[in-house]
Design an enzyme around this catalytic site. Sequence first.
Site, PDB file in Angstrom:
ATOM      1  N   GLY A 255      31.604 105.281  21.581  1.00 35.19           N
ATOM      2  CA  GLY A 255      30.781 106.195  20.816  1.00 35.19           C
ATOM      3  C   GLY A 255      29.657 106.805  21.608  1.00 35.19           C
TER       4      GLY A 255
ATOM      5  N   VAL B 164      33.197 105.634  30.226  1.00 36.83           N
ATOM      6  CA  VAL B 164      32.907 104.681  31.283  1.00 36.83           C
ATOM      7  C   VAL B 164      33.981 104.793  32.358  1.00 36.83           C
ATOM      8  CG1 VAL B 164      32.447 102.273  31.862  1.00 36.83           C
ATOM      9  CG2 VAL B 164      31.879 103.132  29.589  1.00 36.83           C
TER      10      VAL B 164
ATOM     11  N   LYS C 263      28.525 104.836  33.163  1.00 35.95           N
ATOM     12  CA  LYS C 263      28.634 105.329  31.794  1.00 35.95           C
ATOM     13  C   LYS C 263      27.993 106.709  31.719  1.00 35.95           C
ATOM     14  CE  LYS C 263      28.550 102.740  28.214  1.00 35.95           C
ATOM     15  NZ  LYS C 263      28.200 101.795  27.136  1.00 35.95           N
TER      16      LYS C 263
ATOM     17  N   ASP D 287      23.203  95.534  19.890  1.00 33.25           N
ATOM     18  CA  ASP D 287      24.637  95.771  19.691  1.00 33.25           C
ATOM     19  C   ASP D 287      25.443  94.694  20.423  1.00 33.25           C
ATOM     20  OD1 ASP D 287      26.878  97.015  18.670  1.00 33.25           O
ATOM     21  OD2 ASP D 287      27.029  98.476  20.295  1.00 33.25           O
TER      22      ASP D 287
END
Length: 612
Positions: free
Chosen positions: A25, A29, A43, A137
């Site tokens: 999202g 990468v 990334k 996260d």
Amino acid sequence: MKPLNPGDPRQVGPHRIIAELGEGGMGRVVLGLAPDGRLVAVKQIHAEFAHDPGFRERFRREVTASRLVSGAYTAAVMDADPEAESPWLASVFVTGPDLRAAVDATGPLPAEAVRRLASGLASALTDIHRAGLIHRDLKPSNVILAGDGLRVIDFGIARAVEEAQELTHTGAIIGSPAFMSPEQAGGGRVTTATDMFSLGSILVMASTGRGPFSGASAPQTLYDVVHTDPDLSAVPPEIRRLAEPCLAKDPARRPTPEQLLDFLGPVPSETAPWPDAVHARIRQQEAEVRSVLSLPIPAWRPPAKPLPEKKSRAGLRIVTALVAVAALIGTLVVVIQAITSPRDPGTAAMPVAEALTLDRLRRVDACTVLDGRYTEDLGTLEPDSNPISPDRCTFENSSGLRFDLRLGEPVVNGGIGTTNRTAEGLPLLRASFSGGCHSLIPVTGTPALYVMLYNDTSVGDECAVADSALTVVLARLRTHEVDRQDEPAGVLPLDPCALPDAAVVTKTMTDVRAVTAGLRNCRWSKDDERLEVKVQRSLYVDDGAPVDLGNGVVGHVTDDSESSCRLSWPHRTLPDGDAEYVSVWLHGYSGGRACERVRAITDSVLNRLPKR
């Protein structure tokens, strides 16, 4: 890991891109090669975030904070550019599957492995929280199972993404619902205790294959996280004692990472911390990385510099005049140096760590490295006209100096010591052989192999001369002037570890991994069994029993017995009468009929060689 598409960029900042790792999202990468030779996960942020000026500021702030995080259980941030057209961040690449992929493929982890997982996660959160960050996260796909433990990734970035989406997507909730804390799911205040709730959810998933809150939909899962008790019915008791306190609805009742570590106590270290099936997947990914690195890698180019600001016409005329004068002076200096100075080692084209990688060294013609005059103390050096190996060359001058240069070889006799000298910014080492002086420096990423300069003469200060010569070697390796002018059909640049099909090797020897034993020598070992694949260049002697390998290729078998067999064949003959050839040697084999296994491995190698 996927190959790059034709239109994909081949460089991000100073990092050369060689494969795609995935897309999420936040962004894409990719696998990159840093200027110092280390592998990095780069990334790149999606355009919807890149076009938000506020996001760039938050991203810049988070990158700065992330650099403060270091520890054995986190993948360190190495570089970033929040100002790039597509902002990017590079962290150390860790080989291994993420926890989600590992459990999906091999099943839940045993209790002892989950305890080790809990210890690693708590240690990682200790480092992250100490840096003033909250992960926000933490989920199975952000936990990498490496061969020596675990690494937590993507720390310190979720906050920037969350703030950006709060501004641009009304009511959006960032994270994975099944691993969120109640305060995240309900829009409350987020603290470090949030990460501990996620840790508890991860432990449940690792031991059962599913999270403690698994609703039929994302909204239902979020509701369960806030209002219902976690499902711990299938969790082993020893793991439940760890996970249940972390899953308290009240953040104040959850343990801190330090308290969890105290409760766990010392966790025994293991050379193989995960189940065998997980380590098999780690080895598979290592083989994929070696295979990608064996392919041609794009040449490094300095990152583009920003255009200078516009100047007034008058200022521009002054600058132009000054540039013209400087150019004239520069031209005179170059002419004078060309007349009076020894030949320069060449213009550096790559960082020294990149010049010392195995892939780079396989493309070097050893006899061009010191061919000529470079420094006062070396004089004019002439290479041996008939070297016995493409990785070695002997150089001599009229004063009696004699150097033996070796690229990417192990030190097989004697010890290795340190010195107080450096070359190209890297510390020089000393090999303790009898007679002379031997200077060496490790190959990037393969510390058991070295670039070595042997000085076996007694002219001047032996070690000072050896170190001076190796310094010139390193400077020369950074240029493309020493590249071997091979034809596309050549096999010398190939990685021998990537030549056999891994599945064919596994049928011969299970639970083994490839070990680079030399620049063009790969070895697989288990107990007394050993398989070796070598790529060589020298005079090919066709002794032994001939074997028709198809397509006009004839090999020769030597050392033929039930437990041992060596098969060699010429790939192509060279104009000087030498040949490039490959050999497959299996010895100490307990399965019998060694030559049948060697033939199967040979067939898989032949399928991967360039056409002659």
